[in-house]
Design an enzyme around this catalytic site. Sequence first.
Site, PDB file in Angstrom:
ATOM      1  N   ASP A  69      -7.947  -5.375   0.167  1.00 47.91           N
ATOM      2  CA  ASP A  69      -8.443  -6.277  -0.876  1.00 47.91           C
ATOM      3  C   ASP A  69      -8.069  -7.734  -0.648  1.00 47.91           C
ATOM      4  OD1 ASP A  69      -9.686  -4.327  -2.385  1.00 47.91           O
ATOM      5  OD2 ASP A  69      -7.829  -3.757  -3.380  1.00 47.91           O
ATOM      6  N   HIS A 127       0.849  -1.190   0.000  1.00 49.01           N
ATOM      7  CA  HIS A 127       0.000   0.000   0.000  1.00 49.01           C
ATOM      8  C   HIS A 127       0.880   1.234   0.000  1.00 49.01           C
ATOM      9  CE1 HIS A 127      -3.176   2.827   1.070  1.00 49.01           C
ATOM     10  NE2 HIS A 127      -3.983   1.904   0.624  1.00 49.01           N
TER      11      HIS A 127
END
Length: 424
Positions: free
Chosen positions: A359, A302
């Site tokens: 996710d 991320h």
Amino acid sequence: MGTAKLILDGQEYELPTVVGSEGEVGIDISKLRSLSRAITVDSGYGNTGSCHSAITFINGEQGILRYRGYPIEQLAEHASFSEVCYLLIYGALPNRQQLEDFNEGLTYHSMLHEDMKKLFEGYPPNAHPMAILSSMVTSLATYYPNAMQEDRIDLNILRLLSKATTIASLSYKKSIGQPFIYPRNDLSYTENFLHMMFAVPAEPYEINPVRERALNLLLILHADHEQNCSTSTVRMVGSSQANLYASIAAGISALWGPLHGGANQKVIEMLQMIHEDGDNYQKYVDMAKDKSSGFRLMGFGHRVYKNFDPRARILKKAADEVLEDLGVNDPLLDIARNLEQVALEDEFFVKRKLYPNVDFYSGIIYSAMTIPTNMFTVMFALGRLPGWIAQWKEMREDPKTRINRPRQIYTGPKERAYEPIEDR
Ligand code: ACO
């Protein structure tokens, strides 16, 4: 207000600094070019603050995520998605009456204009539902051309939030060739979505409370994430004063990419591939470490979180509970857990601070809820809608907003004369 000093070619410039309510410091370079002729370069905007915002706070080092000051963990445990929508868009948790009115608005505006059904007919049966969602949201602007009228903004926000669930479920029904199911006014926002997705005219449909709670949780966890790729796109498009529907449709398109919201579909496809390859997750960890393979562990890494993603932590726990409550035994969950374990102990991932993101586990829960894989990113979009809307509204109401227009460092040819075709 503090100052920062920049020395460029021996010349000193003083630049003002700004400090956010959680103490983050920014150097305001908005006058830099007019002072010095220089611009700043920041590929991928990793170090650029594009706006002031009072909506969402993230501390990536400490794994903190708060909407309007409320920790994501508390909202995930106690709130309903419509409460979170209200919080993000209007800045405060609604009282009972405000929430009732808001919910009533969401219910009342869930039907699509009957003519819109004809638009669905034009898509091929295997059309990706993200393409349908994005173009149908743009199409809403043709049915509500006065959406930007000041006294109609709130009405159109309700329309968008509400009709998006109808569009999403109709796109699914279209893809499996079933008749469209109309929304029902006696159901909540999340119940109504499940009803439109899974009911069939031939028999009554009972909403499973486990599925409904899981949906509520997933939508809340996706509801906003400050200036990510899709949200920045919404602000970018909105800064030209494009209408609400057009701005949000642009965000939906940005979300579709596999490096952003599209990763949730890619994660399940990756886990399935590993499963079909004899559950050999180590092979895929090794492939992800080998840059020449072009393979990345989807659902890992991320831009902002460098310790853990708090949403992934909540979802990892929820995945266990939801699968157990629904009586689903999914071998992909074991693969995901093992993959995470191996990656988290591997120097490559540790050194680069790569952790599972939101996710990584969401797709396993969606699958257990029987939501098809190509609808995963649509689910993300439904969750992110209130965040996009809140950011769009904040941008619109901020008197300092200017049309977004970055600069560049030109690296092309210097001036040259046009060559007639016979001389080339
Ligand atoms: N698998 C293997 N290596 C990775 C991964 C991954 N998933 N993610 C990053 N890396 C490596 C990169 O190769 C790079 O290595 P290097 O420093 O040796 O060159 C380093 O980690 C940093 O990666 P960047 O791509 O520079 O990081 P960036 O912040 O630009 O990208 C992103 C973040 C897009 C999320 C990236 O981690 C990624 O591609 N992850 C997989 C896709 C994904 O899960 N996306 C969803 C993000 S969450 C969301 O949008 C909801």
